[in-house]
Design an enzyme around this catalytic site. Structure first.
Site, PDB file in Angstrom:
ATOM      1  N   LYS A  21       0.891  -1.192   0.020  1.00  0.00           N
ATOM      2  CA  LYS A  21       0.067  -0.011   0.085  1.00  0.00           C
ATOM      3  C   LYS A  21       0.898   1.306  -0.014  1.00  0.00           C
ATOM      4  O   LYS A  21       2.079   1.162   0.168  1.00  0.00           O
ATOM      5  CB  LYS A  21      -0.900   0.170   1.069  1.00  0.00           C
ATOM      6  CG  LYS A  21      -0.188   0.102   2.503  1.00  0.00           C
ATOM      7  CD  LYS A  21       0.501   1.310   3.105  1.00  0.00           C
ATOM      8  CE  LYS A  21       1.001   0.904   4.501  1.00  0.00           C
ATOM      9  NZ  LYS A  21       1.880   2.245   4.911  1.00  0.00           N
ATOM     10  N   ASP A 146      -1.001  -1.761  11.261  1.00  0.00           N
ATOM     11  CA  ASP A 146      -1.271  -1.865   9.528  1.00  0.00           C
ATOM     12  C   ASP A 146      -2.022  -2.864   9.253  1.00  0.00           C
ATOM     13  O   ASP A 146      -2.384  -3.096   8.094  1.00  0.00           O
ATOM     14  CB  ASP A 146       0.005  -1.662   8.962  1.00  0.00           C
ATOM     15  CG  ASP A 146       0.320  -0.224   8.573  1.00  0.00           C
ATOM     16  OD1 ASP A 146      -0.395   0.741   8.906  1.00  0.00           O
ATOM     17  OD2 ASP A 146       1.116  -0.006   7.835  1.00  0.00           O
TER      18      ASP A 146
HETATM   19  O1  C5P Z   1       1.774  -1.109  15.434  1.00  0.00           O
HETATM   20  P1  C5P Z   1       2.996  -1.255  14.767  1.00  0.00           P
HETATM   21  O2  C5P Z   1       3.859  -2.687  15.257  1.00  0.00           O
HETATM   22  O3  C5P Z   1       2.951  -1.189  13.340  1.00  0.00           O
HETATM   23  O4  C5P Z   1       3.876   0.176  15.279  1.00  0.00           O
HETATM   24  C1  C5P Z   1       5.132   0.082  15.265  1.00  0.00           C
HETATM   25  C2  C5P Z   1       5.698   1.237  16.054  1.00  0.00           C
HETATM   26  O5  C5P Z   1       5.139   2.396  15.405  1.00  0.00           O
HETATM   27  C3  C5P Z   1       4.911   1.344  17.433  1.00  0.00           C
HETATM   28  O6  C5P Z   1       5.618   0.484  18.466  1.00  0.00           O
HETATM   29  C4  C5P Z   1       4.603   2.761  17.809  1.00  0.00           C
HETATM   30  O7  C5P Z   1       6.272   3.328  18.281  1.00  0.00           O
HETATM   31  C5  C5P Z   1       4.729   3.471  16.564  1.00  0.00           C
HETATM   32  N1  C5P Z   1       3.239   3.683  16.082  1.00  0.00           N
HETATM   33  C6  C5P Z   1       2.997   4.981  16.877  1.00  0.00           C
HETATM   34  N2  C5P Z   1       1.444   5.038  16.376  1.00  0.00           N
HETATM   35  C7  C5P Z   1       0.737   4.585  15.569  1.00  0.00           C
HETATM   36  C8  C5P Z   1       1.504   3.405  14.915  1.00  0.00           C
HETATM   37  C9  C5P Z   1       2.737   3.146  15.339  1.00  0.00           C
HETATM   38  O8  C5P Z   1       3.351   5.346  17.621  1.00  0.00           O
HETATM   39  N3  C5P Z   1      -0.692   4.585  15.210  1.00  0.00           N
END
Ligand code: C5P
Length: 302
Positions: A21, A146
């Site tokens: 994406k 995601d």
């Molecule tokens: O959810 P995901 O593992 O993809 O997120 C990776 C990192 O990105 C999280 O640990 C956080 O530090 C940051 N993040 C965030 N806010 C979001 C998505 C991700 O702070 N909405």
């Protein structure tokens, strides 16, 4: 004999394409008490795929991967998705997973998230749908913000930390539109990009409403929609990596309708009307920046 072999394969195994994406909008609205950031984001699925083969059998979870930089244990989202699936569905049988990567890593294209979602959907198919869509959604959200987006295959508006998905119809302005993607050869860490927002208060505390506006423009006017593409995470990324700004300037000079960094980077994408125009932009890009950057032309998935 050949027929028996084929029947055996279809009974025991299947293949999934795992798409990627770009974010046409990634508007950070503020930092939440749980450490995540509240978002409104619009995601466009693209027809660039990794390939995942899934098969019942073996002992436990066995993962192999064409990309030597990726771990094949619980450091890999595919492995973690499979673990969560067999635990939740109480599966005792082993599974073999083969992942072939074509989507660049740490690129802001959601490759790993897509792989995890493909694993959940594939395993659910392979074992006769033991989990409900709501269970898959819950596992997906627990593995990464995601991942729920990749359980469906349409453009979507995502809110919350990115895990609350509203599927949308294809955007009319993207008829005949190609996406040129450039990866600079280095990745950007998502946690780093979010942490850096503290230094960019305006980007950290975006005003809500950009999504509604952009969704409207995506119905009617590519130029106006492209001008409204916005990504809060560009603030830290473009400061640290000026090359990404040069890429953006190049695409704008070439007349691209919309140019943006996707997700937390490092991929830059440009929306360009018509295959011939896209090919000419790619040629000019190579003439200007050399042949060392990964660059490709892809279509929207719908
Ligand atoms: O959810 P995901 O593992 O993809 O997120 C990776 C990192 O990105 C999280 O640990 C956080 O530090 C940051 N993040 C965030 N806010 C979001 C998505 C991700 O702070 N909405």
């Amino acid at each position: 004999m050949r027929q028996r072999k084929l029947a055996h394969f279809f009974c025991m195994g299947l293949e999934k394409s795992s798409f990627c994406k770009v974010n046409l909008l990634l508007n950070v609205l503020g930092k939440r008490a749980d450490g995540f950031h509240e978002l409104e984001t619009i995601m466009q699925p693209l027809a660039l795929f990794d390939r995942l083969e899934l098969e019942r059998g073996g002992g436990g979870i066995e993962l192999t991967c064409s990309e030597p930089r990726l771990p094949v244990d619980s450091g890999n989202l595919v492995y973690r998705a499979a673990e969560a699936f067999v635990r939740t569905a109480a599966i005792r049988e082993g599974v073999r997973l083969r992942l072939q990567k074509f989507i660049p890593l740490a690129a802001g294209l959601g490759g790993g998230s897509g792989n995890a979602a493909a694993t959940l959907l594939g395993l659910n198919e392979l074992f006769g749908q033991p989990l409900t869509p709501a269970q898959l959604q819950a596992i997906a959200a627990s593995l990464g913000s995601d991942i729920p987006f990749f359980l469906q295959n349409r453009p979507a508006l995502a809110t919350g930390r990115g895990e609350q998905i509203r599927s949308l119809d294809a955007f009319p302005v993207f008829q005949d539109t190609l996406f040129v993607l450039v990866h600079p050869g280095f990745g950007i860490s998502t946690p780093w990009a979010y942490q850096q927002l503290q230094k960019f208060p305006a980007a950290l505390n975006g005003a809500p409403g950009r999504a509604t506006k952009l969704l409207e423009l995506l119905q009617s006017d590519l130029e106006l929609a492209g001008a409204a593409f916005y990504n809060s995470l560009e603030a830290p990324a473009l400061k640290k990596y000026p090359l990404l700004r040069l890429f953006q300037n190049f695409f704008r000079e070439q007349g691209a309708a919309g140019v943006l960094m996707s997700g937390s980077g490092s991929t830059t994408f440009a929306a360009i009307k018509g295959q011939a125009a896209a090919e000419s932009v790619v040629q000019d890009f190579k003439a200007k920046f050399g042949n060392t950057h990964w660059i490709t032309i892809v279509k929207g998935l719908t």
